[in-house]
Design a protein around this motif. Structure first.
Motif, PDB file in Angstrom:
ATOM      1  N   GLY A 214       0.811  -1.204   0.000  1.00  0.00           N
ATOM      2  CA  GLY A 214       0.000   0.000   0.000  1.00  0.00           C
ATOM      3  C   GLY A 214       0.849   1.261   0.000  1.00  0.00           C
ATOM      4  O   GLY A 214       2.083   1.210   0.098  1.00  0.00           O
ATOM      5  N   PRO A 215       0.203   2.423  -0.079  1.00  0.00           N
ATOM      6  CA  PRO A 215       0.926   3.690  -0.254  1.00  0.00           C
ATOM      7  C   PRO A 215       1.854   4.048   0.893  1.00  0.00           C
ATOM      8  O   PRO A 215       2.913   4.646   0.664  1.00  0.00           O
ATOM      9  N   ALA A 216       1.495   3.714   2.131  1.00  0.00           N
ATOM     10  CA  ALA A 216       2.378   4.061   3.248  1.00  0.00           C
ATOM     11  C   ALA A 216       3.681   3.255   3.187  1.00  0.00           C
ATOM     12  O   ALA A 216       4.770   3.797   3.440  1.00  0.00           O
ATOM     13  N   SER A 217       3.590   1.974   2.832  1.00  0.00           N
ATOM     14  CA  SER A 217       4.791   1.151   2.681  1.00  0.00           C
ATOM     15  C   SER A 217       5.626   1.621   1.495  1.00  0.00           C
ATOM     16  O   SER A 217       6.862   1.681   1.574  1.00  0.00           O
ATOM     17  N   LEU A 218       4.963   1.948   0.389  1.00  0.00           N
ATOM     18  CA  LEU A 218       5.683   2.447  -0.783  1.00  0.00           C
ATOM     19  C   LEU A 218       6.416   3.742  -0.466  1.00  0.00           C
ATOM     20  O   LEU A 218       7.576   3.933  -0.854  1.00  0.00           O
ATOM     21  N   GLN A 219       5.754   4.634   0.238  1.00  0.00           N
ATOM     22  CA  GLN A 219       6.378   5.908   0.589  1.00  0.00           C
ATOM     23  C   GLN A 219       7.619   5.682   1.452  1.00  0.00           C
ATOM     24  O   GLN A 219       8.657   6.320   1.247  1.00  0.00           O
ATOM     25  N   ALA A 220       7.519   4.757   2.409  1.00  0.00           N
ATOM     26  CA  ALA A 220       8.659   4.474   3.276  1.00  0.00           C
ATOM     27  C   ALA A 220       9.839   3.925   2.480  1.00  0.00           C
ATOM     28  O   ALA A 220      11.005   4.286   2.735  1.00  0.00           O
ATOM     29  N   LEU A 221       9.573   3.063   1.503  1.00  0.00           N
ATOM     30  CA  LEU A 221      10.658   2.479   0.717  1.00  0.00           C
ATOM     31  C   LEU A 221      11.250   3.483  -0.260  1.00  0.00           C
ATOM     32  O   LEU A 221      12.457   3.459  -0.525  1.00  0.00           O
ATOM     33  N   VAL A 269       1.956   1.169  -9.415  1.00  0.00           N
ATOM     34  CA  VAL A 269       2.721   2.100 -10.249  1.00  0.00           C
ATOM     35  C   VAL A 269       2.123   3.496 -10.166  1.00  0.00           C
ATOM     36  O   VAL A 269       2.842   4.498 -10.014  1.00  0.00           O
ATOM     37  N   ARG A 270       0.809   3.577 -10.222  1.00  0.00           N
ATOM     38  CA  ARG A 270       0.164   4.895 -10.166  1.00  0.00           C
ATOM     39  C   ARG A 270       0.282   5.513  -8.772  1.00  0.00           C
ATOM     40  O   ARG A 270       0.409   6.735  -8.630  1.00  0.00           O
ATOM     41  N   GLN A 271       0.251   4.688  -7.729  1.00  0.00           N
ATOM     42  CA  GLN A 271       0.474   5.214  -6.383  1.00  0.00           C
ATOM     43  C   GLN A 271       1.893   5.769  -6.250  1.00  0.00           C
ATOM     44  O   GLN A 271       2.105   6.841  -5.674  1.00  0.00           O
ATOM     45  N   ILE A 272       2.859   5.045  -6.783  1.00  0.00           N
ATOM     46  CA  ILE A 272       4.247   5.519  -6.749  1.00  0.00           C
ATOM     47  C   ILE A 272       4.386   6.820  -7.530  1.00  0.00           C
ATOM     48  O   ILE A 272       5.049   7.762  -7.075  1.00  0.00           O
ATOM     49  N   ASN A 273       3.751   6.889  -8.693  1.00  0.00           N
ATOM     50  CA  ASN A 273       3.804   8.124  -9.478  1.00  0.00           C
ATOM     51  C   ASN A 273       3.253   9.303  -8.684  1.00  0.00           C
ATOM     52  O   ASN A 273       3.800  10.411  -8.727  1.00  0.00           O
ATOM     53  N   LEU A 276       5.794  10.322  -6.166  1.00  0.00           N
ATOM     54  CA  LEU A 276       6.911  11.020  -6.797  1.00  0.00           C
ATOM     55  C   LEU A 276       6.565  12.476  -7.090  1.00  0.00           C
ATOM     56  O   LEU A 276       7.436  13.354  -7.050  1.00  0.00           O
ATOM     57  N   ARG A 277       5.297  12.723  -7.415  1.00  0.00           N
ATOM     58  CA  ARG A 277       4.873  14.104  -7.697  1.00  0.00           C
ATOM     59  C   ARG A 277       4.727  14.943  -6.436  1.00  0.00           C
ATOM     60  O   ARG A 277       4.676  16.167  -6.502  1.00  0.00           O
ATOM     61  N   SER A 278       4.665  14.285  -5.296  1.00  0.00           N
ATOM     62  CA  SER A 278       4.502  15.003  -4.036  1.00  0.00           C
ATOM     63  C   SER A 278       5.831  15.602  -3.607  1.00  0.00           C
ATOM     64  O   SER A 278       6.851  14.915  -3.540  1.00  0.00           O
ATOM     65  N   GLU A 279       5.833  16.875  -3.313  1.00  0.00           N
ATOM     66  CA  GLU A 279       7.061  17.550  -2.899  1.00  0.00           C
ATOM     67  C   GLU A 279       7.463  17.169  -1.471  1.00  0.00           C
ATOM     68  O   GLU A 279       8.549  17.521  -1.015  1.00  0.00           O
ATOM     69  N   GLN A 305       6.470   1.936 -19.120  1.00  0.00           N
ATOM     70  CA  GLN A 305       6.416   3.226 -19.803  1.00  0.00           C
ATOM     71  C   GLN A 305       5.675   4.284 -18.995  1.00  0.00           C
ATOM     72  O   GLN A 305       6.006   5.471 -19.066  1.00  0.00           O
ATOM     73  N   ILE A 306       4.664   3.871 -18.231  1.00  0.00           N
ATOM     74  CA  ILE A 306       3.920   4.876 -17.462  1.00  0.00           C
ATOM     75  C   ILE A 306       4.568   5.138 -16.103  1.00  0.00           C
ATOM     76  O   ILE A 306       4.170   6.063 -15.398  1.00  0.00           O
ATOM     77  N   ALA A 307       5.568   4.341 -15.730  1.00  0.00           N
ATOM     78  CA  ALA A 307       6.185   4.487 -14.416  1.00  0.00           C
ATOM     79  C   ALA A 307       7.009   5.763 -14.336  1.00  0.00           C
ATOM     80  O   ALA A 307       7.705   6.132 -15.296  1.00  0.00           O
ATOM     81  N   GLY A 308       6.963   6.416 -13.178  1.00  0.00           N
ATOM     82  CA  GLY A 308       7.729   7.630 -12.961  1.00  0.00           C
ATOM     83  C   GLY A 308       9.186   7.380 -12.642  1.00  0.00           C
ATOM     84  O   GLY A 308      10.023   8.277 -12.797  1.00  0.00           O
ATOM     85  N   LEU A 309       9.526   6.195 -12.164  1.00  0.00           N
ATOM     86  CA  LEU A 309      10.920   5.800 -11.945  1.00  0.00           C
ATOM     87  C   LEU A 309      11.395   4.965 -13.129  1.00  0.00           C
ATOM     88  O   LEU A 309      10.579   4.306 -13.800  1.00  0.00           O
ATOM     89  N   PRO A 310      12.700   4.960 -13.426  1.00  0.00           N
ATOM     90  CA  PRO A 310      13.209   4.021 -14.430  1.00  0.00           C
ATOM     91  C   PRO A 310      12.792   2.605 -14.054  1.00  0.00           C
ATOM     92  O   PRO A 310      13.053   2.160 -12.937  1.00  0.00           O
ATOM     93  N   ALA A 311      12.145   1.903 -14.979  1.00  0.00           N
ATOM     94  CA  ALA A 311      11.466   0.662 -14.600  1.00  0.00           C
ATOM     95  C   ALA A 311      11.773  -0.483 -15.551  1.00  0.00           C
ATOM     96  O   ALA A 311      11.996  -0.285 -16.756  1.00  0.00           O
ATOM     97  N   VAL A 312      11.768  -1.681 -14.993  1.00  0.00           N
ATOM     98  CA  VAL A 312      11.785  -2.932 -15.756  1.00  0.00           C
ATOM     99  C   VAL A 312      10.606  -3.759 -15.253  1.00  0.00           C
ATOM    100  O   VAL A 312      10.002  -3.449 -14.236  1.00  0.00           O
ATOM    101  N   TYR A 313      10.256  -4.815 -15.981  1.00  0.00           N
ATOM    102  CA  TYR A 313       9.184  -5.671 -15.486  1.00  0.00           C
ATOM    103  C   TYR A 313       9.705  -7.073 -15.220  1.00  0.00           C
ATOM    104  O   TYR A 313      10.613  -7.557 -15.890  1.00  0.00           O
ATOM    105  N   GLY A 314       9.125  -7.685 -14.190  1.00  0.00           N
ATOM    106  CA  GLY A 314       9.559  -9.001 -13.773  1.00  0.00           C
ATOM    107  C   GLY A 314       8.478 -10.046 -13.943  1.00  0.00           C
ATOM    108  O   GLY A 314       7.290  -9.751 -13.828  1.00  0.00           O
ATOM    109  N   GLN A 315       8.904 -11.253 -14.212  1.00  0.00           N
ATOM    110  CA  GLN A 315       8.004 -12.404 -14.283  1.00  0.00           C
ATOM    111  C   GLN A 315       8.654 -13.573 -13.555  1.00  0.00           C
ATOM    112  O   GLN A 315       9.874 -13.711 -13.550  1.00  0.00           O
ATOM    113  N   ALA A 316       7.826 -14.405 -12.963  1.00  0.00           N
ATOM    114  CA  ALA A 316       8.318 -15.589 -12.261  1.00  0.00           C
ATOM    115  C   ALA A 316       7.751 -16.862 -12.883  1.00  0.00           C
ATOM    116  O   ALA A 316       8.480 -17.660 -13.469  1.00  0.00           O
ATOM    117  N   SER A 317       6.434 -17.046 -12.791  1.00  0.00           N
ATOM    118  CA  SER A 317       5.839 -18.306 -13.241  1.00  0.00           C
ATOM    119  C   SER A 317       6.037 -18.527 -14.732  1.00  0.00           C
ATOM    120  O   SER A 317       6.227 -19.667 -15.174  1.00  0.00           O
TER     121      SER A 317
END
Length: 352
Positions: A214-221, A269-273, A276-279, A305-317
């Protein structure tokens, strides 16, 4: 009535021997190739006029620590420590080296105390020096090592395997549901902060294991000097659900609702964006790995492409499915992903 001369190619004109068969195929397949306009992918504008067909290997490279990824594709951490894992890890490492994609190993916890399965994780000789490879430990194990004053074992693990850093997976629900699970005595955030303070030069990635954050954990990281944050969103392999399959009927009935808790990849991704826009949020995290429910290159291309940070995508299964086979099968899968990304990069423009 005037007669028109037949338009026959000169004898010197090149002929297409496949044309009759191809046209016959088109006739036979036309009725099976109708697309419902309501099913069109609304995430992209298709721009067919602006690029030539992309050459293999034309994706822009991505700085990742002191190395480079050749494509925005990451092999998310999977299992380790069994005979099957030996084949899987070595196939995946070979692909990481050949195609310049990143790879996270499965949990390396067992290697801290016993080198019996060392060969399963010793993939640097397979991948080569340029490949980006990361070890993986659970936050509970990191907490134990820090509490015992054995944090040097983490650095030793990374050096022994000649890896580029460490992934810490955060998994409170999995540990709670696991019959043999650990119990956290401090918050995962406190453990991660302590690890950074103790080993400040260790490149670090933090991920969930299939529920997202969630957003609080994302903000902390985002505030921490991480090499990357990995979403590990709900929608892909969910390790809380996996542990429930190992439990009894009563536990499955009582806790099944927890598998539906969490956050999807696009939501995160949109929560992170937004953060990122928050000062008010100073950002020290360098990259984003978008994983969890990423079904293929179109999902991966859109989300990175929509991510605000330089991004890659991961897959496992998806990787796991093909890595269990011969290397040729896995190689074809990776090549298909990369060719798809190149095509998307040339002709698709994400709608933000």
């Amino acid at each position: 009535m005037a007669e028109f001369p037949s338009v026959s190619p000169p004898d010197t004109a090149p002929r297409d021997p496949t044309a009759p068969g191809r046209k016959e195929d088109h006739i036979e397949l036309a009725f099976r190739s109708q697309v419902d306009r309501l099913q069109l992918d609304k995430r992209f504008d298709y721009e067919p006029l602006l690029a030539a067909h992309p050459a293999p290997g034309s994706l822009p490279r991505i700085d990742w620590g002191d190395k480079q990824l050749h494509a925005p594709l990451w092999v998310s951490s999977m299992t380790g420590g069994t005979e099957k894992a030996y084949t899987i890890n070595h196939n995946l490492a070979r692909a990481a080296g050949e195609f310049g994609i990143g790879m996270g190993l499965g949990s390396c916890r067992g290697l801290l105390y016993d080198d019996h399965r060392f060969k399963d994780f010793n993939v640097r000789p397979i991948a080569g020096d340029a490949a980006i490879l990361f070890a993986n430990l659970g936050v509970a194990q990191v907490q134990v090592l820090l509490d015992e004053g054995n944090e040097a074992m983490i650095g030793q693990l990374v050096r022994t395997l000649d890896l580029d850093g460490l992934i810490v997976h955060v998994n409170p629900l999995q540990e709670w549901l696991q019959p043999e699970g650990d119990r956290f005595t401090v918050s995962p955030l406190e453990t991660i902060q302590a690890l950074i303070e103790t080993l400040p030069d260790l490149p670090l990635i933090v991920k969930e294991v299939g529920q997202g954050m969630g957003p609080a954990s994302l903000q902390a990281l985002l505030r921490l000097p991480l090499l990357a944050l990995d979403t590990a969103a709900n929608g892909g392999t969910n390790f809380a659900k996996l542990e429930l399959f190992r439990s009894d009927d009563l536990a499955r009935e009582a806790y099944s609702g927890l598998t539906q808790v969490g956050h999807g990849a696009e939501e995160m991704v949109r929560q992170i964006n937004g953060l990122l826009r928050s000062e008010t949020v100073p950002v020290a995290c360098q990259h984003l790995i978008v994983s969890g429910g990423v079904q293929g290159f179109l999902d991966g291309y859109y989300l990175t492409q929509i991510a605000g940070l330089p991004a890659v995508y991961g897959q496992a299964s998806a990787f796991l499915r093909y890595a269990r086979e011969d290397y040729g099968t896995l190689r074809r899968f990776v090549m298909t992903q990369l060719r798809g990304l190149e095509l998307a990069n040339a002709y698709l423009r994400p709608r933000h």
